[in-house]
Scaffold this motif. Structure first.
Motif, PDB file in Angstrom:
ATOM      1  N   SER A  89       0.821  -1.202   0.000  1.00 52.99           N
ATOM      2  CA  SER A  89       0.000   0.000   0.000  1.00 52.99           C
ATOM      3  C   SER A  89       0.862   1.261   0.000  1.00 52.99           C
ATOM      4  CB  SER A  89      -0.926  -0.005   1.221  1.00 52.99           C
ATOM      5  OG  SER A  89      -1.640   1.209   1.318  1.00 52.99           O
ATOM      6  N   PHE A  90       1.899   1.286   0.819  1.00 54.26           N
ATOM      7  CA  PHE A  90       2.774   2.455   0.874  1.00 54.26           C
ATOM      8  C   PHE A  90       3.589   2.613  -0.412  1.00 54.26           C
ATOM      9  CE2 PHE A  90       3.218   4.590   5.138  1.00 54.26           C
ATOM     10  CZ  PHE A  90       1.989   4.155   5.612  1.00 54.26           C
ATOM     11  N   HIS A  91       3.929   1.498  -1.046  1.00 55.66           N
ATOM     12  CA  HIS A  91       4.594   1.587  -2.345  1.00 55.66           C
ATOM     13  C   HIS A  91       3.685   2.280  -3.349  1.00 55.66           C
ATOM     14  CE1 HIS A  91       5.943   0.261  -6.339  1.00 55.66           C
ATOM     15  NE2 HIS A  91       7.134   0.084  -5.801  1.00 55.66           N
ATOM     16  N   ALA A  92       2.400   1.904  -3.355  1.00 55.95           N
ATOM     17  CA  ALA A  92       1.445   2.527  -4.265  1.00 55.95           C
ATOM     18  C   ALA A  92       1.258   4.006  -3.933  1.00 55.95           C
ATOM     19  CB  ALA A  92       0.107   1.789  -4.202  1.00 55.95           C
ATOM     20  N   ILE A  93       1.214   4.340  -2.651  1.00 52.95           N
ATOM     21  CA  ILE A  93       1.034   5.734  -2.239  1.00 52.95           C
ATOM     22  C   ILE A  93       2.187   6.598  -2.734  1.00 52.95           C
ATOM     23  CG2 ILE A  93       1.102   7.261  -0.213  1.00 52.95           C
ATOM     24  CD1 ILE A  93      -0.583   5.146   1.245  1.00 52.95           C
ATOM     25  N   VAL A  94       3.407   6.071  -2.660  1.00 53.86           N
ATOM     26  CA  VAL A  94       4.584   6.835  -3.087  1.00 53.86           C
ATOM     27  C   VAL A  94       4.589   7.042  -4.603  1.00 53.86           C
ATOM     28  CG1 VAL A  94       7.109   6.755  -3.266  1.00 53.86           C
ATOM     29  CG2 VAL A  94       5.991   6.177  -1.108  1.00 53.86           C
ATOM     30  N   HIS A  95       4.086   6.062  -5.369  1.00 55.22           N
ATOM     31  CA  HIS A  95       4.251   6.103  -6.826  1.00 55.22           C
ATOM     32  C   HIS A  95       2.988   6.474  -7.605  1.00 55.22           C
ATOM     33  CE1 HIS A  95       7.723   3.591  -5.565  1.00 55.22           C
ATOM     34  NE2 HIS A  95       8.306   4.182  -6.571  1.00 55.22           N
ATOM     35  N   LEU A  96       1.852   6.588  -6.926  1.00 49.27           N
ATOM     36  CA  LEU A  96       0.606   6.915  -7.613  1.00 49.27           C
ATOM     37  C   LEU A  96      -0.014   8.175  -7.025  1.00 49.27           C
ATOM     38  CD1 LEU A  96      -1.135   3.394  -7.778  1.00 49.27           C
ATOM     39  CD2 LEU A  96      -0.104   4.623  -9.688  1.00 49.27           C
ATOM     40  N   PRO A  97      -0.949   8.815  -7.748  1.00 47.69           N
ATOM     41  CA  PRO A  97      -1.739   9.872  -7.112  1.00 47.69           C
ATOM     42  C   PRO A  97      -2.397   9.333  -5.847  1.00 47.69           C
ATOM     43  CG  PRO A  97      -2.108   9.870  -9.475  1.00 47.69           C
ATOM     44  CD  PRO A  97      -1.285   8.653  -9.184  1.00 47.69           C
ATOM     45  N   LEU A  98      -2.462  10.167  -4.822  1.00 45.67           N
ATOM     46  CA  LEU A  98      -2.895   9.708  -3.508  1.00 45.67           C
ATOM     47  C   LEU A  98      -4.265   9.043  -3.544  1.00 45.67           C
ATOM     48  CD1 LEU A  98      -2.265   9.648  -0.464  1.00 45.67           C
ATOM     49  CD2 LEU A  98      -3.415  11.865  -0.269  1.00 45.67           C
ATOM     50  N   ALA A  99      -5.242   9.683  -4.180  1.00 46.38           N
ATOM     51  CA  ALA A  99      -6.603   9.148  -4.196  1.00 46.38           C
ATOM     52  C   ALA A  99      -6.666   7.797  -4.888  1.00 46.38           C
ATOM     53  CB  ALA A  99      -7.546  10.141  -4.880  1.00 46.38           C
ATOM     54  N   THR A 100      -5.890   7.617  -5.959  1.00 45.31           N
ATOM     55  CA  THR A 100      -5.872   6.348  -6.679  1.00 45.31           C
ATOM     56  C   THR A 100      -5.334   5.231  -5.795  1.00 45.31           C
ATOM     57  OG1 THR A 100      -5.522   7.522  -8.771  1.00 45.31           O
ATOM     58  CG2 THR A 100      -5.020   5.165  -8.732  1.00 45.31           C
ATOM     59  N   ALA A 101      -4.212   5.504  -5.133  1.00 44.36           N
ATOM     60  CA  ALA A 101      -3.595   4.489  -4.274  1.00 44.36           C
ATOM     61  C   ALA A 101      -4.515   4.107  -3.124  1.00 44.36           C
ATOM     62  CB  ALA A 101      -2.262   5.013  -3.731  1.00 44.36           C
ATOM     63  N   VAL A 102      -5.143   5.090  -2.496  1.00 47.75           N
ATOM     64  CA  VAL A 102      -6.033   4.809  -1.360  1.00 47.75           C
ATOM     65  C   VAL A 102      -7.251   4.023  -1.818  1.00 47.75           C
ATOM     66  CG1 VAL A 102      -7.554   5.890   0.340  1.00 47.75           C
ATOM     67  CG2 VAL A 102      -5.241   6.767   0.014  1.00 47.75           C
ATOM     68  N   THR A 103      -7.810   4.388  -2.967  1.00 41.75           N
ATOM     69  CA  THR A 103      -8.990   3.684  -3.469  1.00 41.75           C
ATOM     70  C   THR A 103      -8.681   2.224  -3.766  1.00 41.75           C
ATOM     71  OG1 THR A 103      -9.773   5.749  -4.470  1.00 41.75           O
ATOM     72  CG2 THR A 103     -10.807   3.712  -5.208  1.00 41.75           C
ATOM     73  N   LEU A 104      -7.522   1.963  -4.373  1.00 35.88           N
ATOM     74  CA  LEU A 104      -7.149   0.584  -4.670  1.00 35.88           C
ATOM     75  C   LEU A 104      -6.997  -0.226  -3.389  1.00 35.88           C
ATOM     76  CD1 LEU A 104      -4.566   1.156  -7.544  1.00 35.88           C
ATOM     77  CD2 LEU A 104      -6.836   0.141  -7.735  1.00 35.88           C
ATOM     78  N   ASN A 105      -6.461   0.382  -2.346  1.00 42.34           N
ATOM     79  CA  ASN A 105      -6.328  -0.324  -1.079  1.00 42.34           C
ATOM     80  C   ASN A 105      -7.697  -0.597  -0.449  1.00 42.34           C
ATOM     81  OD1 ASN A 105      -5.765   0.116   2.238  1.00 42.34           O
ATOM     82  ND2 ASN A 105      -4.406  -1.286   1.168  1.00 42.34           N
ATOM     83  N   TYR A 106      -8.654   0.285  -0.707  1.00 41.71           N
ATOM     84  CA  TYR A 106      -9.986   0.127  -0.116  1.00 41.71           C
ATOM     85  C   TYR A 106     -10.848  -0.902  -0.853  1.00 41.71           C
ATOM     86  CZ  TYR A 106     -10.124   3.279   3.813  1.00 41.71           C
ATOM     87  OH  TYR A 106      -9.933   3.839   5.053  1.00 41.71           O
TER      88      TYR A 106
END
Length: 290
Positions: A89-106
């Motif tokens: 999840s943190f890897h995605a947060i660092v490399h993607l727009p914040l909302a996109t990374a959070v949505t994928l985790n949700y």
């Protein structure tokens, strides 16, 4: 007659609104620390979980709670799964727009329903099937048109974090049925996540702590820990269905923070995908509530 504090908590389900805002801030601090100071996702997980480990472990030790458990293997399985999901999840947060990374985790709640069907043989109602199909349709909409070619791997990693989190939640449910207190489940999770991220960060290399970066790391740890506590309180005193639905406000808050603080750009395709996934999550919450 004395009324228990839980029964008189007027905020009730509103604790989840606070939790959602704090979880969004946690992710925003992580992304800001990564982009502005070069911290790797392993380091960010380490500082996040070290703070939680101290915040949970020290009060438990002071109160004389027992750390030993007859279900150590179950704790380790849950903690390793949750730690891997958190790292992804943190890897995605660092490399993607914040909302996109959070949505994928949700998407974790959708994966949890699917895993419960596959491994626990729980029945899925027609409404839940509709939520699952809707959610995975939203995932396709979010990933395909909105993620650049150099971000596709990060998008798949973000989606994998949702799958891992769903599997970890399934194991948390089993630990709860065994009678394990929630603080002990979180404590072992913090221990394993801190150790795993620390080892990986040592292999990758640590960044020097500068005075300018400390507020971001402190905000990351404080917001993450307080978000966990607020979420626990929400499920204790709030209406479970309302609380589960309000948890998706994290996506809304993350979108706003990404646009107005981090300078993320958001296309209509991305917003549509997020809305579909959030709608699926809320529909799934109502299905489980019924």
């Amino acid at each position: 007659m004395h009324t228990p504090a839980i029964a008189t908590d007027r905020l009730g389900s509103g604790w989840m609104v606070i939790s959602a805002a704090l979880f969004a801030l946690t992710s925003a601090f992580a992304k800001a620390a990564g982009s502005r100071f070069g911290f790797g996702f392993n380091e960010l997980v380490f500082w996040r979980m070290l703070f939680g480990l101290l915040a949970i472990g020290l009060p438990a030790w002071w109160r004389g709670h027992a750390f030993r458990t007859p279900y150590l293997v179950s704790h380790l399985n849950r903690s390793i799964t949750g730690s891997v999901a958190l790292l992804l999840s943190f890897h995605a947060i660092v490399h993607l727009p914040l909302a996109t990374a959070v949505t994928l985790n949700y998407t974790s709640s959708l994966f949890l329903a699917l895993l419960s069907f596959l491994f626990l043989k729980e029945q899925i109602t027609p409404r839940m099937w509709a939520a699952l199909l809707m959610g995975f349709g939203g995932i396709v909409l979010l990933l395909r048109p909105t993620i650049a070619a150099d971000q596709q791997l990060a998008g798949l990693i973000g989606l994998a974090s949702g799958l891992g989190a769903g599997w970890a939640y399934l194991q948390v449910r089993e630990l709860s049925l065994l009678g394990e207190p929630s603080w002990r489940v979180v404590f072992y999770f913090c221990c394993v996540a801190t150790a795993m991220s620390g080892v990986l960060a040592s292999i990758q290399g640590w960044h020097r702590l500068a005075a300018e970066s400390l507020p971001y790391l402190f905000g990351l740890g404080v917001c993450g820990t307080l978000a966990q506590l607020a979420m626990t309180r929400a499920y204790q005193v709030g209406h479970k269905l309302t609380v589960a639905s309000l948890s998706y406000l994290t996506v809304v808050f993350s979108t706003l923070l990404g646009i107005f603080w981090l300078g993320d750009s958001t296309s209509w395709h991305e917003i549509a995908g997020m809305l579909v996934i959030v709608g699926a999550g809320v529909l799934g919450s109502f299905a489980k509530g019924r």
